[in-house]
Write a protein that holds these residues in place. Sequence first.
Motif, mmCIF file in Angstrom:
data_model
loop_
_atom_site.group_PDB
_atom_site.id
_atom_site.type_symbol
_atom_site.label_atom_id
_atom_site.label_comp_id
_atom_site.label_asym_id
_atom_site.label_seq_id
_atom_site.Cartn_x
_atom_site.Cartn_y
_atom_site.Cartn_z
ATOM 1 N N ARG A 98 1.465 -1.164 0.394
ATOM 2 C CA ARG A 98 0.410 -1.858 0.701
ATOM 3 C C ARG A 98 -0.672 -1.987 -0.453
ATOM 4 O O ARG A 98 -1.410 -2.860 -0.376
ATOM 5 C CB ARG A 98 0.006 -1.406 2.183
ATOM 6 N N ALA A 99 -0.785 -0.574 -0.792
ATOM 7 C CA ALA A 99 -2.082 -0.425 -1.788
ATOM 8 C C ALA A 99 -1.690 -1.358 -2.991
ATOM 9 O O ALA A 99 -2.837 -1.908 -3.398
ATOM 10 C CB ALA A 99 -2.181 1.005 -2.113
ATOM 11 N N LEU A 100 -0.487 -1.344 -3.254
ATOM 12 C CA LEU A 100 -0.367 -2.236 -4.541
ATOM 13 C C LEU A 100 -0.449 -3.808 -4.331
ATOM 14 O O LEU A 100 -1.131 -4.547 -5.203
ATOM 15 C CB LEU A 100 1.295 -2.170 -4.834
ATOM 16 N N ILE A 135 0.000 -9.778 -5.055
ATOM 17 C CA ILE A 135 1.724 -10.012 -5.117
ATOM 18 C C ILE A 135 2.015 -10.160 -3.877
ATOM 19 O O ILE A 135 1.945 -9.249 -2.891
ATOM 20 C CB ILE A 135 2.383 -9.176 -6.066
ATOM 21 N N PRO A 136 2.869 -11.193 -3.398
ATOM 22 C CA PRO A 136 3.321 -11.233 -2.080
ATOM 23 C C PRO A 136 4.575 -10.257 -1.841
ATOM 24 O O PRO A 136 5.219 -10.249 -2.736
ATOM 25 C CB PRO A 136 3.492 -12.823 -1.785
ATOM 26 N N VAL A 137 4.831 -10.082 -0.631
ATOM 27 C CA VAL A 137 6.078 -9.147 -0.530
ATOM 28 C C VAL A 137 7.216 -10.092 0.599
ATOM 29 O O VAL A 137 6.643 -10.432 1.796
ATOM 30 C CB VAL A 137 5.701 -7.532 0.557
ATOM 31 N N LYS A 162 12.348 -4.967 6.303
ATOM 32 C CA LYS A 162 11.734 -5.747 6.798
ATOM 33 C C LYS A 162 10.434 -4.454 7.819
ATOM 34 O O LYS A 162 11.119 -3.572 8.385
ATOM 35 C CB LYS A 162 12.449 -6.485 8.250
ATOM 36 N N GLY A 163 9.432 -4.686 7.890
ATOM 37 C CA GLY A 163 8.538 -3.996 8.378
ATOM 38 C C GLY A 163 7.745 -3.147 7.318
ATOM 39 O O GLY A 163 6.811 -2.447 7.645
ATOM 40 N N ALA A 164 8.140 -3.238 6.070
ATOM 41 C CA ALA A 164 7.479 -2.688 5.008
ATOM 42 C C ALA A 164 6.051 -2.985 4.927
ATOM 43 O O ALA A 164 5.024 -1.988 4.632
ATOM 44 C CB ALA A 164 8.089 -2.871 3.518
ATOM 45 N N LEU A 165 5.694 -4.117 5.226
ATOM 46 C CA LEU A 165 4.287 -4.589 5.800
ATOM 47 C C LEU A 165 4.243 -5.085 7.074
ATOM 48 O O LEU A 165 5.166 -5.731 7.564
ATOM 49 C CB LEU A 165 3.723 -5.530 4.830
ATOM 50 N N GLY A 204 -0.352 -10.393 3.004
ATOM 51 C CA GLY A 204 0.739 -10.426 1.894
ATOM 52 C C GLY A 204 2.200 -10.689 2.239
ATOM 53 O O GLY A 204 3.151 -10.593 1.446
ATOM 54 N N ASP A 205 2.341 -10.283 3.521
ATOM 55 C CA ASP A 205 3.733 -10.085 4.142
ATOM 56 C C ASP A 205 4.138 -11.845 4.303
ATOM 57 O O ASP A 205 3.724 -12.527 5.121
ATOM 58 C CB ASP A 205 3.704 -9.542 5.470
#
Length: 648
Positions: free
Chosen positions: A271-273, A279-281, A288-291, A297-298
């Motif tokens: 999330r900080a990066l 940059i989108p994720v 899934k759920g990393a963001l 950005g998700d």
Amino acid sequence: MNSPADPPPAPDGSQRPPGRPVTRRLTVAQALVEFLAHQYTERDGRRHRLIGACWGIFGHGNVAGLGQALLETGRQRMPYLQGRNEQAMVHAATGYARQRNRLSTHAVTTSIGPGATNLVTGAAQATINRLPVLLLPGDTFATRPADPVLQQLETAHSGDVSVNDALRPVSRWFDRISRPEALVPALLQAMRVLTDPVETGAVTLALPQDVQAEAYDWPEELFTDRVWTVRRAAPDPAALADAVRVVRSAARPLIVAGGGVHHSEAEDALRALVEATGIPVAATQAGKGALRHDHPGDVGAVGHTGTAVADDLARSADLVIGVGTRYSDFTTASNTLFADPAVRFVNLNVASFDAHKMSALPLVADARAGLEALGAALEQAGGYRVDDGYEAEYRAGKERWEREVDRAYAAGDEDARPTQAQVLGALDAVVGEEDVVVNAAGSLPGDLHRLWRARSPRQYHLEYGYSCMGYEIPGAIGVRLAAPDRPVWALVGDGTYLMMPTEIVTAVQENVNIKLVLLQNHGYASIGGLSEATGAERFGTAYRFRDADGGYTGDPLPVDLAANAASLGMEVLRADSVRQLRAALAKARASERPTCVYVETGAAGAPSGALRAQAWWDVPVAETATRPAAVRARAEYDREAAARRRHL
């Protein structure tokens, strides 16, 4: 206080000879269990018990060995869990391990014979998903008092092969303990593999039944606490510098977040990066759920079961940053998704094997350490941020997709049977960020990957490396054992349910309060759709009576799966409409005992909008056929396959 001339007694009461190390006389099985009770992992200064419990079903191959040892060791030192199916016990262990970020797992013991071979599917699922589990199957006699003995596999070419050798190709480490002395090095190797984030998977120690019961004098230090430190490997400075140059030169970068983000607890670093760079994720099934779903950005799921916005970004990306992903064919859309002719890859992965995939610039490191290092290095190099137009583009795409999800979830008629998407919408309205949703197979993984709005890192639990039918119920038990304060939902279609409902009895016996959502759609819906798309016309995929021509197109079978779940001890709530479903889900979540919500889904037409596949998946179609459906499917296959490429 004892003097050197008066050595202390050994733990069994015997005197230790002068100058001799303290030993303890135990059977091989007793020593193994005692050793496991003293193993720990440690990461970031936090210690975890490595083997949290041992699952078991006893037969002549382990009842007098490991069974007796577990009884003698006691539940406080090594908890025992009684399973109903050997494969399911492995699924429960791996569900537990995943929820514990691979820092803890369970052991599984079975008898020789059918019990041991039933482990193979579970072992494959664990190894493919890079999840640790310790398998302790009994084996035939090492001393060969009779030949053959019951359940012995006889071969004309080898005298030392047993059915347990079927576990070799699906285990990351395999050993057969034919002598007591061999146990010590085997145990140390087993623990090394279980705790290594690169090597981990199923570990098998085959235990001949006579050796299990044999006594031996073990060194006392074998039974002292041992800590296996899981270190965070940092990226190589030169590789990091190369990655920074590549990132800073990119105009349309995309991060693909895999399961390694969760295993290394790298969500905050990711999330900080993202917030620093824009940059989108996009996420794989495991990532899934990393963001959170509502983070700007998700952009949701990527690949064959991806969202429109994520897959469109993947097609136009000039840089793909893979974090903790192994790039399965679902993620890459069978190597048709990343379509920019000049696309480059930077892969951050703890395993060199995965870091080098897609001809990438490999950044071999722990996901959290690597993301933190990449963020710091970018800042030191003068910073990096995507163009405002690119950020506005993907945010607008995300908003359009959210409207598609809202339409899929919406129920125009509250008194009608819900579609599968409406079932997910009803569940979405009930759960909180602490809930965990477990699934593995059928048509649900695609709908969940595209539609589910993950509120926390561990809410979305999809086993899609092996997509093993039958995983959901035992997997949910393992998750609940690992996280007893979190509501855990097993989402199961009727095809999957019929594969392995047996662990409902375990959930009831142990009062493991899982919630089961059982969808009745009369057959293999996912494979039925795939069959239709590939010209096989849904052959053999429906749960129906035969018609006059012999096909399975008659009336639905009179199977009452709700009654079956109730007969196994679950509280069952039937829902015949969207309105009843909402009430049943809320009641199930509040229940203090294992509860099943049973719902028959309404008929759905051809997938559209958010339910339509946004990218291809390579399933070969008959090259020659006479039926029109297969001929049309082959033409479509040739068209899609033409876009396949190798990234060199």
